[in-house]
Design a protein around this motif. Structure first.
Motif, PDB file in Angstrom:
ATOM      1  N   MET A   1       0.864  -1.162   0.000  1.00 36.23           N
ATOM      2  CA  MET A   1       0.000   0.000   0.000  1.00 36.23           C
ATOM      3  C   MET A   1       0.911   1.226   0.000  1.00 36.23           C
ATOM      4  SD  MET A   1      -3.090   0.953   2.595  1.00 36.23           S
ATOM      5  CE  MET A   1      -2.175   0.883   4.086  1.00 36.23           C
ATOM      6  N   GLY A   2       0.930   1.917  -1.121  1.00 35.52           N
ATOM      7  CA  GLY A   2       1.802   3.069  -1.259  1.00 35.52           C
ATOM      8  C   GLY A   2       1.101   4.383  -0.971  1.00 35.52           C
ATOM      9  N   ALA A   3       1.916   5.416  -1.010  1.00 36.45           N
ATOM     10  CA  ALA A   3       1.389   6.762  -0.759  1.00 36.45           C
ATOM     11  C   ALA A   3       0.418   7.195  -1.852  1.00 36.45           C
ATOM     12  CB  ALA A   3       2.537   7.754  -0.656  1.00 36.45           C
ATOM     13  N   SER A   4       0.588   6.671  -3.053  1.00 32.96           N
ATOM     14  CA  SER A   4      -0.300   7.077  -4.146  1.00 32.96           C
ATOM     15  C   SER A   4      -1.746   6.673  -3.877  1.00 32.96           C
ATOM     16  CB  SER A   4       0.181   6.491  -5.471  1.00 32.96           C
ATOM     17  OG  SER A   4       0.138   5.078  -5.429  1.00 32.96           O
ATOM     18  N   LEU A   5      -1.943   5.548  -3.214  1.00 36.90           N
ATOM     19  CA  LEU A   5      -3.293   5.110  -2.891  1.00 36.90           C
ATOM     20  C   LEU A   5      -3.935   6.061  -1.880  1.00 36.90           C
ATOM     21  CD1 LEU A   5      -5.138   2.860  -3.775  1.00 36.90           C
ATOM     22  CD2 LEU A   5      -4.243   1.448  -1.938  1.00 36.90           C
ATOM     23  N   TRP A   6      -3.172   6.501  -0.885  1.00 37.50           N
ATOM     24  CA  TRP A   6      -3.674   7.468   0.095  1.00 37.50           C
ATOM     25  C   TRP A   6      -4.036   8.783  -0.588  1.00 37.50           C
ATOM     26  CZ3 TRP A   6      -4.744   6.647   5.175  1.00 37.50           C
ATOM     27  CH2 TRP A   6      -4.289   5.451   5.730  1.00 37.50           C
ATOM     28  N   ILE A   7      -3.215   9.194  -1.547  1.00 39.31           N
ATOM     29  CA  ILE A   7      -3.473  10.446  -2.267  1.00 39.31           C
ATOM     30  C   ILE A   7      -4.764  10.342  -3.073  1.00 39.31           C
ATOM     31  CG2 ILE A   7      -2.622  11.953  -4.109  1.00 39.31           C
ATOM     32  CD1 ILE A   7       0.234  11.308  -3.034  1.00 39.31           C
ATOM     33  N   VAL A   8      -4.961   9.207  -3.734  1.00 39.05           N
ATOM     34  CA  VAL A   8      -6.178   9.028  -4.539  1.00 39.05           C
ATOM     35  C   VAL A   8      -7.404   8.990  -3.638  1.00 39.05           C
ATOM     36  CG1 VAL A   8      -7.381   7.499  -6.145  1.00 39.05           C
ATOM     37  CG2 VAL A   8      -4.943   7.901  -6.414  1.00 39.05           C
ATOM     38  N   TRP A   9      -7.315   8.321  -2.486  1.00 36.13           N
ATOM     39  CA  TRP A   9      -8.448   8.327  -1.546  1.00 36.13           C
ATOM     40  C   TRP A   9      -8.760   9.750  -1.104  1.00 36.13           C
ATOM     41  CZ3 TRP A   9      -6.018   4.093   2.026  1.00 36.13           C
ATOM     42  CH2 TRP A   9      -6.191   2.837   1.442  1.00 36.13           C
ATOM     43  N   THR A  10      -7.718  10.528  -0.836  1.00 36.04           N
ATOM     44  CA  THR A  10      -7.922  11.918  -0.415  1.00 36.04           C
ATOM     45  C   THR A  10      -8.593  12.731  -1.510  1.00 36.04           C
ATOM     46  OG1 THR A  10      -5.985  11.763   1.025  1.00 36.04           O
ATOM     47  CG2 THR A  10      -6.756  13.974   0.469  1.00 36.04           C
ATOM     48  N   VAL A  11      -8.168  12.533  -2.747  1.00 33.63           N
ATOM     49  CA  VAL A  11      -8.765  13.255  -3.877  1.00 33.63           C
ATOM     50  C   VAL A  11     -10.238  12.864  -4.039  1.00 33.63           C
ATOM     51  CG1 VAL A  11      -8.703  13.500  -6.398  1.00 33.63           C
ATOM     52  CG2 VAL A  11      -6.590  13.641  -5.073  1.00 33.63           C
ATOM     53  N   ILE A  12     -10.552  11.598  -3.841  1.00 33.20           N
ATOM     54  CA  ILE A  12     -11.952  11.161  -3.896  1.00 33.20           C
ATOM     55  C   ILE A  12     -12.768  11.903  -2.846  1.00 33.20           C
ATOM     56  CG2 ILE A  12     -13.496   9.207  -3.400  1.00 33.20           C
ATOM     57  CD1 ILE A  12     -11.409   7.411  -4.782  1.00 33.20           C
ATOM     58  N   GLY A  13     -12.236  12.011  -1.644  1.00 32.63           N
ATOM     59  CA  GLY A  13     -12.926  12.722  -0.569  1.00 32.63           C
ATOM     60  C   GLY A  13     -13.093  14.199  -0.860  1.00 32.63           C
ATOM     61  N   ILE A  14     -12.050  14.825  -1.421  1.00 32.16           N
ATOM     62  CA  ILE A  14     -12.125  16.251  -1.756  1.00 32.16           C
ATOM     63  C   ILE A  14     -13.189  16.499  -2.812  1.00 32.16           C
ATOM     64  CG2 ILE A  14     -10.874  18.144  -2.870  1.00 32.16           C
ATOM     65  CD1 ILE A  14      -8.330  17.070  -1.451  1.00 32.16           C
ATOM     66  N   ILE A  15     -13.177  15.692  -3.853  1.00 27.71           N
ATOM     67  CA  ILE A  15     -14.149  15.873  -4.939  1.00 27.71           C
ATOM     68  C   ILE A  15     -15.571  15.633  -4.433  1.00 27.71           C
ATOM     69  CG2 ILE A  15     -14.961  14.916  -7.137  1.00 27.71           C
ATOM     70  CD1 ILE A  15     -11.980  14.454  -7.828  1.00 27.71           C
ATOM     71  N   GLY A  16     -15.768  14.548  -3.692  1.00 23.67           N
ATOM     72  CA  GLY A  16     -17.103  14.254  -3.164  1.00 23.67           C
ATOM     73  C   GLY A  16     -17.593  15.333  -2.222  1.00 23.67           C
ATOM     74  N   GLY A  17     -16.734  15.743  -1.306  1.00 25.84           N
ATOM     75  CA  GLY A  17     -17.121  16.779  -0.351  1.00 25.84           C
ATOM     76  C   GLY A  17     -17.408  18.104  -1.014  1.00 25.84           C
TER      77      GLY A  17
END
Length: 94
Positions: A1-17
């Motif tokens: 589990m790399g940092a890129s996965l955390w970044i993509v999850w964060t982007v999903i949250g930003i866009i949804g929010g």
């Protein structure tokens, strides 16, 4: 589990929010919606990986879907919690 996965999850949250904060009129703060979206997305993706693992690229893609679903669930709860009262329920101080 790399940092890129955390970044993509964060982007999903930003866009949804951001989308919920701007599109649903009774959400008073877009910043709050973005914070809740990020928390939901990170929690959803992380729990998926912890419970099911990252054996293949398919599992990582499914963690993105899980992230989006939990983000949406958190934002739905936020929209229910911040629903404005009806005009009949508001006391007039005039």
């Amino acid at each position: 589990m790399g940092a890129s996965l955390w970044i993509v999850w964060t982007v999903i949250g930003i866009i949804g929010g951001f989308m919920v904060g701007r599109l649903i009129p009774h959400i008073r703060s877009t910043a709050l919606a973005v914070c809740v979206g990020i928390c939901g997305a990170l929690l959803g993706g992380f729990l998926f990986i912890v419970l099911l693992g990252t054996g293949s690229i398919d599992m990582e893609v499914l963690s993105l879907a899980s992230s989006a679903v939990i983000c949406a669930l958190f934002l739905w709860v936020l929209s229910l919690a911040t629903r404005r009262r009806h005009k009949d329920d508001v006391d007039d101080d005039e």
